[in-house]
Design an enzyme around this catalytic site. Structure first.
Site, PDB file in Angstrom:
ATOM      1  N   HIS A  71      31.529  96.295  72.820  1.00  0.00           N
ATOM      2  CA  HIS A  71      32.393  97.082  71.930  1.00  0.00           C
ATOM      3  C   HIS A  71      31.592  98.091  71.109  1.00  0.00           C
ATOM      4  O   HIS A  71      32.140  99.095  70.676  1.00  0.00           O
ATOM      5  CB  HIS A  71      33.229  96.148  71.052  1.00  0.00           C
ATOM      6  CG  HIS A  71      34.324  95.468  71.828  1.00  0.00           C
ATOM      7  ND1 HIS A  71      35.650  95.538  71.480  1.00  0.00           N
ATOM      8  CD2 HIS A  71      34.272  94.718  72.961  1.00  0.00           C
ATOM      9  CE1 HIS A  71      36.372  94.850  72.358  1.00  0.00           C
ATOM     10  NE2 HIS A  71      35.555  94.343  73.258  1.00  0.00           N
ATOM     11  N   ASP A  86      24.753 102.226  69.297  1.00  0.00           N
ATOM     12  CA  ASP A  86      24.064 102.758  68.121  1.00  0.00           C
ATOM     13  C   ASP A  86      24.284 101.939  66.854  1.00  0.00           C
ATOM     14  O   ASP A  86      23.819 102.313  65.780  1.00  0.00           O
ATOM     15  CB  ASP A  86      24.487 104.222  67.866  1.00  0.00           C
ATOM     16  CG  ASP A  86      25.975 104.361  67.513  1.00  0.00           C
ATOM     17  OD1 ASP A  86      26.703 103.338  67.581  1.00  0.00           O
ATOM     18  OD2 ASP A  86      26.405 105.484  67.183  1.00  0.00           O
ATOM     19  N   SER A  88      27.146 101.421  65.374  1.00  0.00           N
ATOM     20  CA  SER A  88      28.199 101.959  64.497  1.00  0.00           C
ATOM     21  C   SER A  88      29.281 100.922  64.192  1.00  0.00           C
ATOM     22  O   SER A  88      29.900 100.965  63.134  1.00  0.00           O
ATOM     23  CB  SER A  88      28.827 103.217  65.115  1.00  0.00           C
ATOM     24  OG  SER A  88      29.484 102.911  66.323  1.00  0.00           O
ATOM     25  N   SER A 194      32.677  85.204  82.343  1.00  0.00           N
ATOM     26  CA  SER A 194      32.336  83.847  82.772  1.00  0.00           C
ATOM     27  C   SER A 194      31.955  82.977  81.573  1.00  0.00           C
ATOM     28  O   SER A 194      32.002  81.743  81.663  1.00  0.00           O
ATOM     29  CB  SER A 194      31.168  83.927  83.754  1.00  0.00           C
ATOM     30  OG  SER A 194      30.513  82.710  83.830  1.00  0.00           O
ATOM     31  N   THR A 213      34.349  76.770  82.949  1.00  0.00           N
ATOM     32  CA  THR A 213      32.966  76.494  82.522  1.00  0.00           C
ATOM     33  C   THR A 213      32.462  77.580  81.568  1.00  0.00           C
ATOM     34  O   THR A 213      31.537  78.328  81.905  1.00  0.00           O
ATOM     35  CB  THR A 213      32.037  76.417  83.756  1.00  0.00           C
ATOM     36  OG1 THR A 213      32.198  77.645  84.513  1.00  0.00           O
ATOM     37  CG2 THR A 213      32.353  75.223  84.639  1.00  0.00           C
TER      38      THR A 213
END
Ligand code: HEM
Ligand SMILES: *[C@@H]1O[C@H](CO)[C@@H](O)[C@H](O)[C@H]1NC(C)=O
Ligand SMILES: *[C@@H]1O[C@H](CO)[C@@H](O)[C@H](O)[C@H]1NC(C)=O
Ligand SMILES: *[C@@H]1O[C@H](CO)[C@@H](O)[C@H](O)[C@H]1NC(C)=O
Length: 356
Positions: A71, A86, A88, A194, A213
């Site tokens: 993100h 960066d 942010s 996963s 898992t």
């Protein structure tokens, strides 16, 4: 100076790589590093393994830290702005964690930030480092590259650059392409799911994982997303959610669609019997994602600080108990779905990832 005879017994690789001294610097913190600039990261490592990851666990904080690398980085577009990896999302947390796509990330940003400040490292470096350490705590996990030296100056990202689970697949693939990732590389990045669970798609079933898992970076996710959906694990259908194959398990609409689309299905299926390939491709694409918006030539390679992960409980994916190959919605036209073993025993609910 080395004598000629000493040089001749050095392994060839060390002689050729003249830029990296064949000795290590004592960091004075119980560790030694080939590059003294990397010493600080051992302090950070010891601190977060103890105090953020509850003793080197692949639990909720590790999962969220891996999600955060994406993100922060994916808010990068040649035309729409965003500074990439960066920091942010930490520097402008009140703005960026209020984006719909980043619901819930305010928590991990709040937990991580004091460590970044305490060790006086840039937010951009810290986020990618914490994610790399996090996924090394997962069984079978990759040992990701970690480059240090991102500036602490960042630009606030515009909203709308982070894919949503309810987005149509064309929109997701176009957004990923705009940030520099092919459809196959998008699949490679999704190996991250996963070791993942949800809290905000259906808030009534906190911690419901995407595969059986969630502490192992294994190929179960790529098998289980191809099973026929039969029921919702929690309180009905929510935005971005589709029928899941197994009690306790959450399935995102985006994962469902990417697993079945002709542009991505064969890459998806290729990991089912090849955990090693999945780890190699994830490692490669994460090295690219971690430097979006950065000039890697100006960064210092501190990968030596990243721990070597332990193997997964099982290196071979299976069908979860109660399922057979008939439940698989094979979607790669080129290659038949491989024969994999069914887990013996009756179908049981997958427990949630405990909140810590
Ligand atoms: C198509 C792109 C993607 C979409 C639509 C997507 C969407 C989501 C959603 C909706 C959640 C659940 C969040 C919650 O309810 O708490 C989630 C969790 C997660 N995502 Fe993704 N994701 C994508 C790609 C990625 C990538 C590229 C990474 C990392 C490289 C990543 C890492 C994770 C992790 C580790 C979690 C689990 C977080 C936790 O257990 O707390 N995702 N993702
Ligand atoms: C990075 O920037 C933040 C403000 O966004 C500041 O609080 C922090 O001290 C800075 N860290 C470094 C290492 O310069
Ligand atoms: C923290 O890092 C900044 C930027 O790298 C540097 O200018 C500053 O002197 C450092 N502060 C301390 C207390 O080490
Ligand atoms: C579950 O969803 C229904 C509507 O579909 C709603 O009325 C109810 O409050 C929800 N339950 C919880 C625990 O959120």
């Amino acid at each position: 100076m080395f004598s000629k005879s000493f040089l001749s017994i050095l392994p060839l690789a060390l002689v050729v790589q003249a830029a990296v001294p064949p000795y290590k610097t004592d960091c004075g913190n119980g560790h030694s590093a080939r590059n003294p600039k990397c010493c600080v990261w051992f302090d950070v490592l010891d601190d977060i393994q103890t105090s953020l990851f509850d003793g080197s666990k692949c639990g909720e904080e590790a999962h969220e830290s891996l999600r955060l690398t994406f993100h922060d980085a994916i808010s990068f577009s040649p035309t729409l702005g965003g500074g990439g990896a960066d920091g942010s999302i930490m520097a402008f947390a009140d703005i960026e964690t209020s984006f719909h796509a980043s619901t819930g990330l305010d928590e991990i940003v709040g937990e991580q930030k004091p460590f970044a400040l305490k060790h006086n490292v840039s937010f951009g470096d810290f986020i990618q480092f914490a994610g790399a350490v996090a996924v090394s705590n997962c069984g079978g996990g990759p040992r990701l590259q970690f480059l240090a030296g991102r500036s602490n100056h960042s630009q606030v990202a515009p909203d709308g650059l982070i894919p949503l689970p309810e987005d149509p697949i064309d929109k997701i693939l176009a957004r990923m392409q705009d940030a520099g990732f092919s459809p196959a590389e998008t699949v490679d990045l999704l190996a991250s799911h996963s070791v993942a669970a949800q809290d905000h798609i259906d808030p009534t079933i906190h911690g419901s994982p995407f595969d059986s898992t969630p502490s192992d970076f294994d190929a179960q996710f790529f098998v289980e997303t191809l099973l026929k959906g039969v029921a919702f694990p929690g309180n009905g259908s929510n935005l971005g959610e589709v029928l899941s194959p197994y009690p306790g398990e959450m399935r995102l609409q985006s994962d469902f669609a990417i697993a079945r689309d002709p542009r991505t299905a064969c890459e998806w299926q290729s990991f089912v019997t090849n955990q090693d390939l999945m780890v190699r491709k994830f490692t490669k694409v994460m090295a690219k994602m971690a430097v979006l918006g950065q000039d890697p030539r100006r960064l210092t390679d501190c990968s030596e600080v990243i721990p070597v992960p332990k193997p997964a409980a099982s290196q071979v994916a299976h069908l979860p108990a109660g399922k057979t190959l008939k439940d698989i919605e094979a979607s790669c036209k080129k290659t038949p779905f491989p024969t994999i073993k069914a887990h013996p025993g009756p179908e049981t609910s997958i427990p949630p990832v405990p909140a810590s």
